[in-house]
Design a protein around this motif. Structure first.
Motif: not given
Length: 336
Positions: A72-81, A114-133
């Protein structure tokens, strides 16, 4: 799709298969199981897959799991974590904090991004992912005004999927989307882009994209497809998706190792140029106003390849994004 006040971007279905958690997959299960075996696997792999939300708090806890340790690389709107977070194999709450300096961004100017800085974006790259909450204060999905209004869908091979790029936002399709000011839907399937009718039907029936690129397809050389089979599948794919009336850019094979075998020509090197010729002829024969041909050999300098001589590295991906974005911008301008 939205689930429990969270937007799952580039996710066709959150699939419950009896194992704890919901499996993120880029196409619905009914579409996935109709694809070739390799494509079925790759549609489970994260590529331009994001978990998006807005929170009134400064800390959230997202619980995920991945057998392959997807990043995961978090982005906050356009800003890369600055973090790169490896998803554990077992379901584990991952703490993510909003960087305090984001408070410096003037709220009145946030619509300029382009994206509001209010939007948390958890960008993912790799293989399978399961979401639990996901836990956090005041969670809600982003509004349409907080994300790009233009959506760009890409289909292709491992190069489209993102192989060899060192981060998801450095793939050529992500670079293209960024330059266009568009949201990316990535349906690249490494090693298995076989122009399958089921996927063409699915893309053609979707109403959530404004422009599409079809990289068709070096995988069909290694897959052993004859000229006739390639021609038939390519024609169906292009014609079926073009029936949507929206613009399509068909991309011929990018430069790769088979193009450098002139001193020792073989069947596969000849078929590379043959497949390019077939796609050119298909686009010309269809003569549809919303279908444009893009020559893949014009998008990438050979020096942009990695040492396997087929997958572009970061610099090659950036070059491809610059070239393709210019072509798509011209197409979109003509549509408007």
């Amino acid at each position: 799709m939205i689930h429990e006040q969270v937007l799952f971007h580039n996710v066709g279905e959150l699939f419950a298969d009896g194992v704890p958690g919901l499996r993120l997959q880029r196409v619905p299960e009914t579409v996935r199981v109709a694809l070739n075996r390799r494509a079925q696997e790759r549609m489970l792999a994260a590529a331009a897959t994001e978990i998006r939300f807005v929170s009134t708090g400064d800390t959230v806890w997202v619980t995920l799991s991945s057998d392959a340790g997807t990043e995961i690389i978090p982005f906050f709107g356009p800003f890369q974590g600055r973090e790169r977070i490896r998803i554990p194999e077992e379901p584990t709450p991952i703490e993510i904090r909003r960087p305090p300096r984001l408070a410096m961004v003037d709220r009145d100017t946030r619509t300029q991004f382009l994206y509001s800085p209010d939007v948390w974006r958890l960008t993912m790259r790799g293989e399978d992912v399961r979401y639990h909450g996901l836990e956090g204060d005041g969670l809600r999905p982003p509004t349409p005004e907080e994300v790009p209004g233009v959506r760009y869908l890409s289909y292709g091979t491992s190069i489209t999927h993102g192989a060899a790029a060192t981060a998801g936002h450095l793939t050529y399709v992500a670079q293209t989307a960024w330059r266009l000011g568009a949201d990316l839907i990535n349906l690249g399937v490494g090693g298995s882009a076989w122009c399958e009718p089921t996927l063409a039907d699915y893309i053609g029936d979707r109403t959530d994209w404004d422009i599409v690129t079809l990289s068709l397809s070096v995988n069909m050389i290694g897959g052993g497809f004859s000229e006739g089979a390639f021609r038939e599948r390519v024609r169906y794919t292009v014609e079926r998706i073009a029936a949507s009336g929206r613009p399509i850019a068909c991309i011929t094979l990018y430069p790769h190792f088979r193009d450098f075998e002139e001193d020792t020509p073989n069947e596969e090197s000849a078929r590379s140029e043959l497949f390019r010729k077939v796609l050119r002829e298909t686009v010309s024969d269809l003569n549809l106003p919303n279908v444009t041909l893009v020559d893949g050999t014009d998008m990438l300098s050979p020096s942009g390849l990695t040492v396997d001589m087929i997958h572009p590295g970061d610099l090659g991906m950036i070059e491809m994004g610059e070239v393709l974005a210019a072509k798509l911008r011209e197409i979109l301008t003509n549509v408007e």
